[in-house]
Design an enzyme around this catalytic site. Structure first.
Site, PDB file in Angstrom:
ATOM      1  N   GLY A  14     -16.572  13.822  42.193  1.00  0.00           N
ATOM      2  CA  GLY A  14     -16.704  13.887  40.736  1.00  0.00           C
ATOM      3  C   GLY A  14     -15.667  13.114  39.937  1.00  0.00           C
ATOM      4  O   GLY A  14     -15.435  13.417  38.767  1.00  0.00           O
ATOM      5  N   ARG A  93     -28.884  11.811  46.348  1.00  0.00           N
ATOM      6  CA  ARG A  93     -30.304  12.073  46.617  1.00  0.00           C
ATOM      7  C   ARG A  93     -31.130  10.965  45.980  1.00  0.00           C
ATOM      8  O   ARG A  93     -30.807  10.490  44.888  1.00  0.00           O
ATOM      9  CB  ARG A  93     -30.756  13.412  46.000  1.00  0.00           C
ATOM     10  CG  ARG A  93     -30.045  14.627  46.478  1.00  0.00           C
ATOM     11  CD  ARG A  93     -30.280  14.946  47.928  1.00  0.00           C
ATOM     12  NE  ARG A  93     -31.683  15.168  48.264  1.00  0.00           N
ATOM     13  CZ  ARG A  93     -32.130  15.243  49.522  1.00  0.00           C
ATOM     14  NH1 ARG A  93     -31.297  15.085  50.543  1.00  0.00           N
ATOM     15  NH2 ARG A  93     -33.402  15.459  49.768  1.00  0.00           N
ATOM     16  N   HIS A 111     -22.497   2.058  41.007  1.00  0.00           N
ATOM     17  CA  HIS A 111     -22.562   1.673  42.422  1.00  0.00           C
ATOM     18  C   HIS A 111     -21.348   0.804  42.756  1.00  0.00           C
ATOM     19  O   HIS A 111     -21.012  -0.105  41.974  1.00  0.00           O
ATOM     20  CB  HIS A 111     -23.867   0.900  42.674  1.00  0.00           C
ATOM     21  CG  HIS A 111     -24.050   0.523  44.096  1.00  0.00           C
ATOM     22  ND1 HIS A 111     -24.449   1.437  45.058  1.00  0.00           N
ATOM     23  CD2 HIS A 111     -23.856  -0.651  44.753  1.00  0.00           C
ATOM     24  CE1 HIS A 111     -24.501   0.826  46.231  1.00  0.00           C
ATOM     25  NE2 HIS A 111     -24.150  -0.433  46.073  1.00  0.00           N
ATOM     26  N   GLU A 176     -14.481   1.470  38.352  1.00  0.00           N
ATOM     27  CA  GLU A 176     -15.631   2.339  38.050  1.00  0.00           C
ATOM     28  C   GLU A 176     -15.285   3.245  36.875  1.00  0.00           C
ATOM     29  O   GLU A 176     -16.081   3.431  35.950  1.00  0.00           O
ATOM     30  CB  GLU A 176     -15.984   3.192  39.276  1.00  0.00           C
ATOM     31  CG  GLU A 176     -16.511   2.389  40.457  1.00  0.00           C
ATOM     32  CD  GLU A 176     -16.968   3.275  41.597  1.00  0.00           C
ATOM     33  OE1 GLU A 176     -17.508   4.354  41.350  1.00  0.00           O
ATOM     34  OE2 GLU A 176     -16.767   2.882  42.766  1.00  0.00           O
TER      35      GLU A 176
HETATM   36  C1  GRF Z   1     -18.464   6.178  43.703  1.00  0.00           C
HETATM   37  O1  GRF Z   1     -17.885   5.172  44.490  1.00  0.00           O
HETATM   38  C2  GRF Z   1     -19.747   5.679  43.109  1.00  0.00           C
HETATM   39  O2  GRF Z   1     -19.754   4.326  42.847  1.00  0.00           O
HETATM   40  C3  GRF Z   1     -20.750   5.987  44.195  1.00  0.00           C
HETATM   41  O3  GRF Z   1     -20.322   7.206  44.760  1.00  0.00           O
HETATM   42  C4  GRF Z   1     -18.920   7.364  44.537  1.00  0.00           C
HETATM   43  C5  GRF Z   1     -18.751   8.657  43.825  1.00  0.00           C
HETATM   44  O4  GRF Z   1     -17.388   8.995  43.654  1.00  0.00           O
HETATM   45  N1  GRF Z   1     -22.089   6.025  43.676  1.00  0.00           N
HETATM   46  P1  GRF Z   1     -17.002  10.169  42.664  1.00  0.00           P
HETATM   47  O5  GRF Z   1     -17.742  11.412  43.135  1.00  0.00           O
HETATM   48  O6  GRF Z   1     -17.409   9.764  41.292  1.00  0.00           O
HETATM   49  O7  GRF Z   1     -15.515  10.321  42.806  1.00  0.00           O
END
Ligand code: GRF
Length: 196
Positions: A14, A93, A111, A176
């Site tokens: 999260g 999912r 992603h 991200e």
């Molecule tokens: C992130 O690297 C995101 O890009 C991918 O899954 C990971 C989730 O990390 N889809 P978090 O749960 O937000 O820390």
């Protein structure tokens, strides 16, 4: 100021969810996080959301006979909370076409690669294996086909020769956390403008 109610779907840590929650704490941000749903009971993100006073729901996909009925349960919970945007943040999912059609143009995903490069569950590992010089992260609209859909924000990350999957994932994650709020802000602003 109108804020667009937003639901976040998670399956684990999260950290992206938290970056969205923090962005939404700014009074001028055009979205608010009204609900966090996890399909995993022990997702660390559930506790983080609760600690921020956000409503959470655990919906176990294993309790449903098929993907469609699981997605219906997600939709029901999202509708109950009047959410207009759905953000996938590490939600592991696949969603059915009914879900993706219903949320077309209002569901985002993040992603850890520069899409369309390295789609799939091990994007960071695949970039290392391919000895790529550059990777990064992408926020895109959710479509039925996994990791496709119109791109809203991207950030590049250089891969050093000694980078491992872990060091690269950590570098990408910082970006991200920066670009997901930017993309959510843009979508929420667009929806507010459309409603005027
Ligand atoms: C992130 O690297 C995101 O890009 C991918 O899954 C990971 C989730 O990390 N889809 P978090 O749960 O937000 O820390």
């Amino acid at each position: 100021m109108k804020k667009i109610k937003t639901a976040i779907l998670i399956s684990g840590r999260g950290s992206n969810m938290l970056s969205l929650i923090k962005a939404c704490q700014n009074p001028d941000f055009p979205a608010e996080i009204s609900l966090v749903i996890s399909n995993k009971k022990d997702a660390k993100g559930l506790e983080i959301a609760q600690n921020h006073g956000i409503k959470t729901a655990f919906i176990d996909h294993k309790n449903f006979a098929d993907r469609q009925s699981f997605d219906d349960a997600l939709n029901h919970e999202i509708a109950q909370n009047n959410c207009e945007i759905v953000c996938l943040a590490g939600f592991m999912r696949l969603l059915t076409s009914n879900f993706t059609k219903k949320w077309q143009g209002r569901a985002l995903n993040i992603h850890p690669s520069l899409l369309p490069e390295f789609k799939g569950a091990d994007a960071v590992g695949d970039a290392i294996k391919a000895k790529a010089a550059i990777s990064g992260c992408t926020v895109h609209f959710v479509e039925e086909e996994m990791d496709s859909g119109q791109i809203i924000a991207k950030a590049k990350v250089e891969i050093a020769p000694n980078d491992t999957k872990e060091t690269l994932a950590a570098k990408i994650l910082q970006h991200e956390h920066r670009i997901y709020p930017i993309a959510l802000e843009k979508l929420a602003c667009d929806l507010i403008k459309k409603a005027l």
